[in-house]
Design a protein around this motif. Structure first.
Motif, PDB file in Angstrom:
ATOM      1  N   VAL A   1     -29.589  49.172 -25.229  1.00 52.57           N
ATOM      2  CA  VAL A   1     -29.224  50.582 -25.452  1.00 52.57           C
ATOM      3  C   VAL A   1     -30.488  51.352 -25.825  1.00 52.57           C
ATOM      4  N   ILE A   2     -30.773  52.439 -25.069  1.00 52.89           N
ATOM      5  CA  ILE A   2     -31.992  53.233 -25.326  1.00 52.89           C
ATOM      6  C   ILE A   2     -31.671  54.427 -26.225  1.00 52.89           C
ATOM      7  N   LEU A   3     -30.599  55.172 -25.878  1.00 52.97           N
ATOM      8  CA  LEU A   3     -30.158  56.278 -26.739  1.00 52.97           C
ATOM      9  C   LEU A   3     -28.805  55.893 -27.322  1.00 52.97           C
ATOM     10  N   ASP A   4     -28.668  56.087 -28.618  1.00 56.10           N
ATOM     11  CA  ASP A   4     -27.463  55.621 -29.304  1.00 56.10           C
ATOM     12  C   ASP A   4     -26.823  56.804 -30.030  1.00 56.10           C
ATOM     13  N   LYS A   5     -25.821  57.409 -29.374  1.00 55.60           N
ATOM     14  CA  LYS A   5     -25.113  58.568 -29.954  1.00 55.60           C
ATOM     15  C   LYS A   5     -26.103  59.646 -30.413  1.00 55.60           C
ATOM     16  N   LEU A   6     -27.005  60.016 -29.506  1.00 60.19           N
ATOM     17  CA  LEU A   6     -28.036  61.022 -29.831  1.00 60.19           C
ATOM     18  C   LEU A   6     -27.411  62.418 -29.828  1.00 60.19           C
ATOM     19  N   SER A   7     -27.625  63.137 -30.913  1.00 64.83           N
ATOM     20  CA  SER A   7     -27.198  64.542 -30.955  1.00 64.83           C
ATOM     21  C   SER A   7     -28.391  65.361 -31.415  1.00 64.83           C
ATOM     22  N   VAL A   8     -28.825  66.291 -30.588  1.00 71.65           N
ATOM     23  CA  VAL A   8     -29.963  67.134 -30.972  1.00 71.65           C
ATOM     24  C   VAL A   8     -29.878  68.437 -30.187  1.00 71.65           C
ATOM     25  N   ALA A   9     -30.274  69.537 -30.819  1.00 70.86           N
ATOM     26  CA  ALA A   9     -30.224  70.842 -30.146  1.00 70.86           C
ATOM     27  C   ALA A   9     -31.644  71.378 -29.997  1.00 70.86           C
ATOM     28  N   VAL A  10     -31.919  71.994 -28.848  1.00 72.88           N
ATOM     29  CA  VAL A  10     -33.216  72.639 -28.603  1.00 72.88           C
ATOM     30  C   VAL A  10     -32.914  74.101 -28.325  1.00 72.88           C
ATOM     31  N   ASN A  11     -33.434  74.990 -29.173  1.00 70.08           N
ATOM     32  CA  ASN A  11     -33.094  76.418 -29.044  1.00 70.08           C
ATOM     33  C   ASN A  11     -34.003  77.117 -28.037  1.00 70.08           C
ATOM     34  N   SER A  12     -33.428  78.123 -27.385  1.00 69.77           N
ATOM     35  CA  SER A  12     -34.193  78.814 -26.346  1.00 69.77           C
ATOM     36  C   SER A  12     -35.377  79.555 -26.971  1.00 69.77           C
ATOM     37  N   GLY A  13     -36.466  79.572 -26.203  1.00 71.33           N
ATOM     38  CA  GLY A  13     -37.654  80.289 -26.646  1.00 71.33           C
ATOM     39  C   GLY A  13     -38.461  79.567 -27.706  1.00 71.33           C
ATOM     40  N   GLU A  14     -37.961  78.431 -28.196  1.00 67.48           N
ATOM     41  CA  GLU A  14     -38.681  77.696 -29.253  1.00 67.48           C
ATOM     42  C   GLU A  14     -39.401  76.490 -28.673  1.00 67.48           C
ATOM     43  N   THR A  15     -40.416  76.044 -29.399  1.00 71.21           N
ATOM     44  CA  THR A  15     -41.076  74.792 -29.035  1.00 71.21           C
ATOM     45  C   THR A  15     -40.532  73.696 -29.943  1.00 71.21           C
ATOM     46  N   THR A  16     -39.907  72.707 -29.316  1.00 75.67           N
ATOM     47  CA  THR A  16     -39.354  71.590 -30.073  1.00 75.67           C
ATOM     48  C   THR A  16     -40.184  70.360 -29.752  1.00 75.67           C
ATOM     49  N   ALA A  17     -40.664  69.667 -30.782  1.00 75.76           N
ATOM     50  CA  ALA A  17     -41.471  68.464 -30.549  1.00 75.76           C
ATOM     51  C   ALA A  17     -40.641  67.236 -30.855  1.00 75.76           C
ATOM     52  N   PHE A  18     -40.700  66.241 -29.953  1.00 73.12           N
ATOM     53  CA  PHE A  18     -40.055  64.951 -30.198  1.00 73.12           C
ATOM     54  C   PHE A  18     -41.149  63.981 -30.643  1.00 73.12           C
ATOM     55  N   VAL A  19     -40.984  63.367 -31.811  1.00 79.49           N
ATOM     56  CA  VAL A  19     -41.967  62.372 -32.255  1.00 79.49           C
ATOM     57  C   VAL A  19     -41.242  61.077 -32.619  1.00 79.49           C
ATOM     58  N   GLY A  20     -42.006  60.010 -32.660  1.00 73.31           N
ATOM     59  CA  GLY A  20     -41.428  58.709 -32.983  1.00 73.31           C
ATOM     60  C   GLY A  20     -42.213  57.631 -32.264  1.00 73.31           C
ATOM     61  N   PRO A  21     -41.984  56.382 -32.657  1.00 70.54           N
ATOM     62  CA  PRO A  21     -42.762  55.287 -32.055  1.00 70.54           C
ATOM     63  C   PRO A  21     -42.359  55.032 -30.597  1.00 70.54           C
ATOM     64  N   SER A  22     -43.164  54.233 -29.886  1.00 70.11           N
ATOM     65  CA  SER A  22     -42.831  53.854 -28.499  1.00 70.11           C
ATOM     66  C   SER A  22     -41.457  53.205 -28.476  1.00 70.11           C
ATOM     67  N   GLY A  23     -40.663  53.563 -27.459  1.00 71.21           N
ATOM     68  CA  GLY A  23     -39.369  52.906 -27.297  1.00 71.21           C
ATOM     69  C   GLY A  23     -38.259  53.533 -28.095  1.00 71.21           C
ATOM     70  N   ALA A  24     -38.532  54.677 -28.754  1.00 73.49           N
ATOM     71  CA  ALA A  24     -37.469  55.278 -29.569  1.00 73.49           C
ATOM     72  C   ALA A  24     -36.537  56.159 -28.738  1.00 73.49           C
ATOM     73  N   GLY A  25     -36.927  56.458 -27.479  1.00 77.85           N
ATOM     74  CA  GLY A  25     -36.028  57.227 -26.610  1.00 77.85           C
ATOM     75  C   GLY A  25     -36.461  58.648 -26.324  1.00 77.85           C
ATOM     76  N   LYS A  26     -37.713  58.995 -26.681  1.00 78.17           N
ATOM     77  CA  LYS A  26     -38.167  60.389 -26.486  1.00 78.17           C
ATOM     78  C   LYS A  26     -38.234  60.756 -24.997  1.00 78.17           C
ATOM     79  N   SER A  27     -38.972  59.915 -24.234  1.00 77.26           N
ATOM     80  CA  SER A  27     -39.127  60.211 -22.799  1.00 77.26           C
ATOM     81  C   SER A  27     -37.788  60.128 -22.087  1.00 77.26           C
ATOM     82  N   THR A  28     -36.937  59.210 -22.537  1.00 78.86           N
ATOM     83  CA  THR A  28     -35.621  59.066 -21.906  1.00 78.86           C
ATOM     84  C   THR A  28     -34.824  60.355 -22.063  1.00 78.86           C
ATOM     85  N   ALA A  29     -34.902  60.954 -23.236  1.00 77.10           N
ATOM     86  CA  ALA A  29     -34.174  62.202 -23.478  1.00 77.10           C
ATOM     87  C   ALA A  29     -34.642  63.282 -22.490  1.00 77.10           C
ATOM     88  N   VAL A  30     -35.972  63.336 -22.260  1.00 80.36           N
ATOM     89  CA  VAL A  30     -36.512  64.333 -21.327  1.00 80.36           C
ATOM     90  C   VAL A  30     -35.998  64.064 -19.910  1.00 80.36           C
TER      91      VAL A  30
END
Length: 1304
Positions: A432-461
């Protein structure tokens, strides 16, 4: 439905022999009866066609039914019925001769005399019979032959050309449908299907389908019609004899079916070895750096054994069954003549004419069915290939990127939200790569995803781009589930910039145009200025028209990145996705790229993934990821106060914190690391295939190539065909096999003309007046048939086995030698696009097996043909030299038809290959970079480009169809013309010179047999010519003396290697572009145990200097001195054995973790303890022990089953295990996240102790402790010294550290 493939070998000339001598005539019939009861004669064509076919269901029906139209079938049907029809005409001719002979025998009776062409009793007025005018009769038969010959020419031409055209059209449609469907597939499908395999299907599998549905179908219909008509004639004329002959027929069919079943595994067996070659050649720098050449040659050779085994087995099986089939046919002859003659002589149910019509009708039928058998192999291949192709064409993609369906919102705000998203990659559903992920990205804002390798950042994109759909939950855009939106429209809203961007092999301007259709040059210039790329583009000689090379290989990292940003900006995207967009850049490039990115993200919804946290601390929102969930969210300061994931990452990245603190934090993360960094099988790497394969980032190492130069250099090298003697020299160890094979082939060739003796002898028996003598004669001949059958069986098997064995051993030897020679070339040789991994693997696969065309079974065929011709000519000249000379006049035409055809087809094959290579290049680039294409929504564009390139091969195929058809028709009809002339002249000799009629048949059948053999020999000429060209290319490779000789034992070696290095006035240009100076007088030195760090902007020559030290290249001027020895005088493998290298994108091989670490030292047998010790030093051991299979875990192709940090640590362990005196670190940590970087950096610091070390780094924090820092610009060092000294100087280095400004 029926599928058939045509082979330009000849119909076995035994057919010719059989029919040619089968000419008998009833002694008891009137002229008119004789004329219509005559058996037909059809010579075996001099350059005829061997049918290779089978009845196939399913896909074949689908293949054929769509296109083939009525006239195609009619032509093939009429051509097929011509042969049985000719049996009737031939029967008349035979009867005429026999009747004439009987009349001549009557005249031997002293009581009879011939007066006015009438035979009568002496002293009596009543006449008995008219004496036949044999010349007049033969003239009529000559006209029949000419008429049928003309019809056969026309039908042969139409039948072949119509079918080939039809197949070409279908194949073009299938190629288009397949490529279009593949480009529509979702990304998850590509995770489960390798691009290499898809490329193979595009070329090889579709070619197999073509082989199965082109001219073969018409040949099959022709043969099948002949089969039906032949049996019909047999049953109508004499059902008893027909049933007796049919009783033996199943034995032939069984042989044919078994033969098809037992062949066809050969290519599959070679595939494994081909995969090894491809992997090694794409990773050639890694192989060279670790001295793995000989080890790889052994691994390749091991995989060749199964291909060799299958080849030999195939030869034996083919030999056995060919021999078996002819054995059965001979037994049929014996049985038929023995039983048939009893019906003629004893019971007088049949006349000799009926016997011949029945026998040859059934025999022709059986032979035509039998000749379908060798082609079962091609059919099976075509059907197998079609199954896979049609499965893909029929599959509906889960996410159809070319679908018109879905909503397009009138107004896009840009709010993105993940609602309870759970996801795993299709290729590894249990992780399982993403596990019940809930996150909001607001329009016009810059949202940064951080975390170690394999945490699911690129998968979310990737879920936002809809490369995949979540397994549970949903992703919404402005409140709409993105699964309901139109996919092309959705992706058009997004601009993505990745860490290792993919550029296409075209110009800079075209690459930027991929961003948005219809952009003007002004838009492009504006975008490049925003991306800070305009200035460097204008400095290039060709400006925007500069070709970037395959995968952007001619550009440095920073340049590629800025072109990619310009491509994203020209889209004017609503949503900007930045996936570690600056991590691979040096400080100077990073500063300008970062500034460009900060500028363009204003007013856009931006998602940024970054490992360098300094680049995202100004983000509106920072989201911390852990275990596939968003565990914290807030601004930089808020998250620091919270002391969670983000705090840990920032702390790890802060400069100059005490070592003890770092260690404490690392320990705190150990538990997390072993779980979060679990391998993600099938985790799609964001890098293109080309980039993944490069060992050392060749920043600007390869200069720009212009379009003209590319076209000039692609002009194919002309090679002189290799002398056969040299090919045979490589086959010399197999001489015993070749000797026995040649003996078998010679006997086999001699067997054929024996027909002409046996059949003419049987013919003669029917005019013997004494029944007892007749019976004795016939029994003797029947026994002789059995003997010939046994001989043929033994020699066919001997020939098949011996030559396949010698041929396969040669192929394996050549492949091994070729691969050995390739790996022995200097690295510069691989920079030439003609020596790309794809081209080289193809050369190994095809060229080596084509060389067999000049040895192996081809020698057998040629010896067979020559013996056949020799014996036949001796027989014919012995019995009637005059008739022989007349018939020989026609042999050049037979040979000509074969030779002309071979020449034409070889020319077409070359054109086809060239045209298909162009289309293959487009499909290859599209499949390798499918993510980038999907992100840009350019699937349709690539489909159109591919389809445009298919037009040339299609036109060539249509042209080929006409030539092919004309040659086929000519080859079929020339035999009838030869018959008409020779029987007419034979009639003259019988009448005027008293030649016995059986000798006419003996001579004609003997020569036609030899003509068939000649035609068959000429049909091998294309294989032979191809073999010589392939061999020449191979020998060119074997003879090439590399500039840097890896296998040589010459050169300096010394016992106390210390690692004292000095570059003295080094100047260097890359061989592929000698006009761009990369190093321009480099002077720098480092003492044993010291660390030298190279810094400078992309393209200044940092990586190049490392490659000179490895002796991938030698300097053009100046010297690299190692412990006082000039590097060009040092033994290459000795030098490389003292150097360990860790690069930014390490290449791992598709084997276990343990084997990859072992690869570091190929000079000894590495023990498990050594592996564990190296792993511990590289901070890898703990992670490996958490895996189910520990050190036996397979890393996947290119290490795709592991995260970057894990790959990097394996690479470090691999470098450590060889205990190098010199360690080269080429941006070894730049691609890592903070947590991995600290772990890896600590491992590197440990590894550096006591070794001379050269570091190339863009993150200056990693090199501050170096003994010497050398700042490079334009290929030379502008300042050098320790960190503090250079900071005090306030020169280029100071400027670089404080502002990241360019070094000038």
């Amino acid at each position: 439905m029926i599928c058939v493939r045509l082979r330009a070998s000849s119909l076995d000339c035994r057919t010719g022999g059989v029919l040619s001598i089968s000419q008998f005539r009833s002694p008891n019939r009137t002229n008119s009866e004789a004329r219509w009861g005559r058996s037909i004669h059809k010579w075996c064509p001099g350059h005829s066609w061997e049918l290779r076919g089978s009845v196939a269901g399913g896909n074949s029906e689908r293949l054929i039914s769509g296109e083939s139209n009525f006239q195609n079938y009619v032509c093939a049907f009429l051509h097929g019925s011509a042969q049985p029809l000719m049996l009737l005409v031939f029967g008349m001719l035979t009867d005429t001769f026999i009747e004439y002979d009987i009349e001549l025998q009557e005249l031997l009776d002293p009581r009879k005399e011939c007066i006015n062409n009438t035979i009568q009793w002496k002293n009596q007025s009543v006449w008995t019979d008219w004496l036949l005018d044999i010349e007049y009769e033969m003239t009529n038969f000559a006209y029949y032959y000419v008429a049928i010959g003309c019809a056969v020419f026309l039908l042969g031409y139409l039948q072949i050309s119509l079918w080939v055209t039809s197949a070409a059209r279908q194949i073009q449609i299938i190629r288009k449908m397949y490529f279009r469907k593949v480009m529509r597939m979702e990304i998850g499908w590509f995770d489960c299907n390798s691009t290499g395999e898809l490329n193979t299907r595009m070329s090889d599998d579709i070619n197999k389908i073509n082989d199965a549905i082109a001219d073969q179908v018409s040949i099959f219909i022709q043969r099948f019609t002949t089969f039906v008509c032949g049996f019909a004639m047999g049953f109508v004329k004499g059902w008893k004899l027909t049933l007796v002959i049919i009783a033996a027929s199943p034995l032939i069919g069984v042989g044919a079916a078994l033969m098809a079943l037992l062949t066809g595994q050969e290519l599959q067996a070679y595939a494994k070895a081909g995969a090894v070659a491809d992997e090694v050649l794409t990773s050639i720098r890694t192989v060279a750096a670790f001295g793995g050449e000989l080890k790889e040659v052994e691994r390749y050779d091991k995989n060749l054994i199964s291909a060799q085994r299958w080849g030999i087995r195939k030869g034996l099986i083919m030999g056995f069954f060919t021999g078996y089939m002819w054995f059965i046919i001979f037994l049929c002859y014996a049985l038929a003549f023995w039983y048939g003659s009893s019906l003629v002589v004893d019971t007088q149910e049949y006349s000799p004419g009926t016997l011949l019509q029945v026998f040859f009708g059934v025999l022709i039928a059986a032979l035509n069915l039998g000749q379908a058998s060798p082609c079962l192999e091609a059919f099976a291949a075509g059907r197998g290939a079609a199954t896979i192709i049609f499965e893909t064409i029929d599959r509906e993609p889960d996410i159809d990127c070319l679908s018109e369906a879905g909503y397009k919102l009138d107004k896009v705000k840009g709010d993105i939200e993940f609602h309870n998203v759970t996801f795993h990659y299709p290729s590894r559903p249990e992780v399982v790569i993403l596990d019940k992920l809930s996150v909001a990205v607001n329009s016009g804002e810059t949202t940064a995803f951080v975390g170690p390798s394999g945490a699911g950042k690129s998968t979310a994109v990737q879920l936002i781009q809809r490369f995949y759909d979540p397994k549970e939950g949903m992703v919404t855009l402005d409140g709409h589930d993105i699964r309901g939106l139109n996919i092309q429209w959705l992706r058009s809203l997004m601009g993505i910039v990745e860490q290792e961007p993919v550029l296409f092999a075209t110009t800079i301007a075209e690459n930027i145009r991929y961003g948005r259709p219809g952009v003007t040059l002004d838009d492009i210039i504006h975008a490049t200025k925003e991306a800070n790329a305009y200035n460097f583009i204008m400095d290039l000689p060709q400006k925007f028209d500069t070709l970037v090379g395959e995968g952007g290989g001619q550009m440095s990292g920073g340049q590629k990145q800025r072109i990619a940003i310009a491509r994203a900006l020209v889209r004017n995207p609503r949503i900007l996705l930045l996936d570690m967009a600056t991590s691979a850049l040096d400080n100077e490039s990073e500063a300008v790229v970062q500034e460009a990115l900060d500028k363009v993200r204003n007013g856009r919804t931006t998602i940024s993934i970054a490992h360098r946290l300094s680049t995202i601390k100004n983000a509106d929102v920072i989201v911390g990821y852990e275990h596939g969930r968003a565990v914290e969210r807030g601004k930089h300061d808020e998250l620091l106060e919270r002391k969670g994931v983000y705090f840990t990452l920032v702390t790890l990245q802060t400069l100059n914190i005490p070592r003890s603190t770092v260690q404490a934090i690392i320990l705190k993360w150990k538990e997390y690391q072993t779980t979060a960094n679990l391998p993600r099988p099938g985790r799609p790497s964001k890098l293109s295939a080309h980039t993944r394969r490069r060992l050392i980032r060749d920043a600007a190492k390869r200069p720009m190539i212009t379009l003209d130069e590319l076209q000039r250099s692609t002009a194919e090298e002309q090679v002189e065909p290799a002398p056969v003697t040299r090919i045979l020299k490589y086959n010399a160890p197999e001489w015993p096999y070749m000797l026995f094979g040649t003996i078998g082939a010679a006997v086999n060739g001699g067997v054929n003309p024996v027909y002409s003796l046996l059949f003419s002898q049987i013919l003669a028996t029917f005019s013997i007046p004494d029944p007892e003598a007749q019976r004795r004669e016939i029994n003797g001949i029947c026994m002789f048939f059995v003997l010939v059958g046994v001989t043929s069986f033994i020699t066919q098997m001997l020939q098949g086995y011996a030559f396949s064995k010698s041929g396969e051993l040669l192929t394996r030897r050549l492949r091994r030698m070729g691969f050995h020679a390739m790996l022995g070339q200097e690295v510069g040789w691989f920079d030439d696009h003609r020596n790309s991994p794809g081209a080289l693997t193809t050369r190994l696969a095809t060229d080596a097996s084509q060389v067999q065309g000049a040895t192996g079974s081809q020698i057998g065929m040629i010896v067979n043909s020559l013996t056949n011709i020799g014996v036949a000519v001796i027989i014919s000249f012995y019995f009637s030299w005059k008739l022989s000379l007349v018939i020989l006049c026609f042999l050049p035409f037979l040979a000509l038809s074969g030779g002309f055809q071979a020449k034409m087809l070889t020319g077409f094959a070359k054109q086809d290959k060239q045209a298909m290579e162009d289309a293959g290049r487009i499909s290859g680039e599209a499949l390798n970079n499918i993510r980038t294409i999907a992100g840009l929504g350019k699937e349709q564009r690539f489909v159109e480009m591919y389809e445009a390139h298919l037009e040339a091969p299609y036109q060539a195929a249509k042209q080929k169809a006409n030539v092919y058809g004309a040659c086929y028709g000519f080859a079929q009809c020339v035999v009838f013309m030869a018959n008409s002339a020779s029987y007419r002249f034979g009639g003259y000799l019988v009448r005027q010179e008293g030649l016995h009629f059986s000798l006419v048949f003996r001579v004609i059948s003997a020569i036609v047999t030899s003509g068939t053999a000649l035609g068959r020999a000429s049909s091998y000429t294309p294989d032979y010519a191809k073999a010589k060209i392939s061999a020449a290319r191979f020998f060119q490779l074997l003879d090439r003396v590399p500039k840097i000789r890896v296998y040589s034992n010459e050169g300096d070696k010394w016992p106390d290697f210390r690692g004292n290095l000095e570059f003295i006035d080094c100047k260097f240009t890359y061989p592929t572009r000698p006009d761009i100076q990369v190093l321009n007088g480099l002077n720098v030195s480092v003492k044993p145990g010291q660390t030298l760090a190279f810094v400078g902007s992309s393209g200044c020559g940092k990586s190049t200097s490392v490659q000179l030290l490895e002796r991938f290249y030698d300097p053009d001027q100046g010297q690299v001195i190692i412990d006082g020895h000039d590097s060009t005088q040092v033994n290459v493998s000795y030098l490389r054995s003292k150097i360990g290298i860790v690069s930014q994108e390490p290449i791992l091989f598709d084997c276990s973790i343990g084997d990859n670490i072992k690869y570091g030292d190929n000079l000894r047998e590495v023990s498990m303890n050594d592996i564990i010790s190296a792993s511990k030093k590289a901070q890898l051991h703990d992670f490996v022990m958490t895996l189910p299979e520990k050190y036996d875990t397979n890393v996947g192709s290119q290490g795709s089953q592991l995260s970057r940090g894990q790959k990097q640590r394996i690479a470090i362990a691999r470098a450590i295990i060889r205990d190098p005196k010199i360690l080269l670190l080429d941006e070894a940590t730049s691609a890592l996240d903070t947590e991995s970087e600290k772990t890896v950096q600590e491992a590197l610091d440990k590894a550096r102790e006591g070794r001379t070390c050269i570091v190339i780094a863009h993150r200056l924090s990693t090199i501050q402790n170096s003994d010497i820092i050398a700042v490079m610009s334009r290929g030379f060092v502008i300042e050098q010294g320790p960190h503090d000294q250079l900071m005090a100087l306030k020169g280029a280095y100071y400027k670089l550290v404080t502002t990241g400004a360019p070094i000038s």
